[in-house]
Write an enzyme that holds these catalytic residues in place. Structure first.
Site, PDB file in Angstrom:
ATOM      1  N   HIS B  80      35.806  58.708  13.538  1.00 55.04           N
ATOM      2  CA  HIS B  80      36.929  59.091  14.385  1.00 55.04           C
ATOM      3  C   HIS B  80      38.174  58.266  14.036  1.00 55.04           C
ATOM      4  CE1 HIS B  80      39.199  60.291  17.917  1.00 55.04           C
ATOM      5  NE2 HIS B  80      38.222  61.112  18.253  1.00 55.04           N
ATOM      6  N   ALA B 169      43.754  43.895  16.333  1.00 57.08           N
ATOM      7  CA  ALA B 169      43.653  44.933  17.372  1.00 57.08           C
ATOM      8  C   ALA B 169      44.574  46.126  17.148  1.00 57.08           C
ATOM      9  CB  ALA B 169      43.925  44.329  18.742  1.00 57.08           C
ATOM     10  N   GLY B 170      45.413  46.054  16.119  1.00 58.40           N
ATOM     11  CA  GLY B 170      46.255  47.192  15.762  1.00 58.40           C
ATOM     12  C   GLY B 170      47.342  47.473  16.777  1.00 58.40           C
TER      13      GLY B 170
END
Lengths: 298, 298
Positions: B80, B169-170
């Site tokens: 995903h 964590a982007g």
């Protein structure tokens, strides 16, 4: 404590009579009238109510009072077989009640209806002690017109009340059972023989599914025919399986399903498992339904 | 007041990490954790909770705290697409709240997440003011790996927080929207091209239904492929219509539908209308569902 009671009465055309009955039921404390529907072809109405034993008992007696006053079966015609002005009164355990409780209620109410209105009463389904008089169709066979003769034969003394029919109200069938789904499928044809053949194919009595009762009838006003059913255990013989079988059987005659109809109330689980079947949902849990989740404690 | 919040996090394999997140959410007063599910192929988990604005806000911050500590996207792989350790946080009005309330909450929480964790935050759907940054897919395109480059280009300054990605964590996408159904259909084939073609056929962006987002992915552990979807308005683009279309499109390739799967919660109405469709029920009213009737006043 919640008992469901679904009396069927032999009036589906005179709306004022049915409205008066609904009003009488709504007036009873401890009872909620959940639904009522009338079918002019069947000339029959179904009331769905729920409440405690005391309220339900009062409600049933109030209904008989109205029905005996307003319905005279000597002038009655309709597609649906009937034995009485109030034709059948089932009690269904919903919450906090056992089947035994409902059987006891059926016997109590049966005795009281017989005494108060001089109507012969037959106990059916779980309330019946006699296998020959357990199935509604067996008791009702011969209908109102054949009742006097039937009651004169061995084995048909009523459970309560007089040994002869009430002249205008016939007899009443009272009992206890699990929830059923009243389900009709309308076929896009006027061929009654097709509906009757399909009904024979799917009902238990003539070789079909264990928990299906069915008959084929004509809907005169619409020029089509109907397979009219009771699904007496929707968990074991599910609605979608019955639908698919009727559809395939109808195709044998070049007939399509026009539409179907649920009469009265249906348990949510029956529709959920239908969606699950057609969408091929794997691992579905009722707890995934948002409204269910919001209602349960964490 | 009931707001639903369905954060998706980029962890679907390490069950202890997910369990710790669930525990953190359960500990927040005024919030109920209704559901959570993990997909190892997607390497993603979905939490569904409901509560008041204050509780939901605390819960989301608690979730970010755990995710920032436990998920390092630099080592993350999964089917995903993902942009952040906490990838997307939608707020959905359920009862006694308006969409505007949820938009305001999204903005408040977005600002706080950015400040507390130094994570860039993009507002999406109803909370976004910019049409180019309204759709989750548009914001997420490039994923975590492409984020630094994207953030250096014009038009991708985040709504809150630093101008560069959080190293592990982007970024996070936070917003408000109507309820959606996360619905996957598994095909009885290992041909990914079939799943991708079907996804392209049914999703809005490439010519399909207005309220469908879809992608085709491989379920490695099972050797099959999946059409993974979001149904963003199940009343206007219903689940059964999407199912039937996928089924017909798959048949073009000689492929059958193996099964389908609802991820998280689904509104009862979606399943009811599915049953209504397949059973061709005419005149069906939600009030005919027994449990609905028992819950409403007379």
């Amino acid at each position: 404590m919640l008992i469901e009671c679904i009396p069927n009465v032999s009036e589906g055309r005179r709306t004022e009579i049915v409205a008066a009955m609904a009003a009488a039921l709504r007036g009873i404390p401890g009872v909620r009238l959940l639904d009522h529907s009338s079918d002019p072809s069947h000339n029959r109405s179904v009331f769905t109510m729920a409440g405690d034993a005391t309220g339900i008992e009062r409600a049933v007696l109030a209904l008989f009072e109205r029905a005996v006053a307003d319905i005279d079966l000597r002038g009655h015609s309709g597609e649906h077989p009937r034995l009485g002005a109030v034709d059948v009164v089932p009690f269904v355990p919903i919450e906090g009640v056992t089947m035994a409780d409902c059987v006891a209620l059926a016997r109590k109410v049966g005795a009281e209806v017989a005494a108060r209105f001089q109507i012969p009463v037959y106990l059916y389904e779980e309330a019946s002690a006699n296998p020959a008089r357990k199935n509604l169709e067996d008791i009702r066979r011969g209908e109102f017109e054949g009742l006097a003769k039937k009651m004169a034969t061995a084995g048909w003394t009523p459970d309560f009340g007089p040994a002869t029919p009430h002249p205008s109200a016939g007899a009443a069938v009272i009992g206890a059972r699990m929830p059923l789904i009243a389900y009709n499928i309308n076929l896009a044809t006027d061929r009654l023989d097709v509906a009757k053949k399909i009904a024979a194919a799917i009902r238990h009595s003539s070789g079909g599914y264990r928990f299906v009762k069915a008959m084929g009838i004509t809907l005169e006003d619409r020029g089509i025919v109907q397979v009219s059913m009771n699904l007496t255990n929707f968990e074991k013989t599910p609605i979608f399986r019955v639908f698919e079988t009727v559809k395939r059987e109808a195709a044998r005659y070049g007939v399509a399903i026009l539409e179907s109809e649920i009469v009265g109330l249906v348990p949510a689980a029956a529709l959920m498992s239908t969606a699950e079947f057609y969408l091929q949902i794997e691992g579905f849990k009722p707890a995934q339904v948002l409204e269910n989740k919001l209602r349960t404690e964490n």
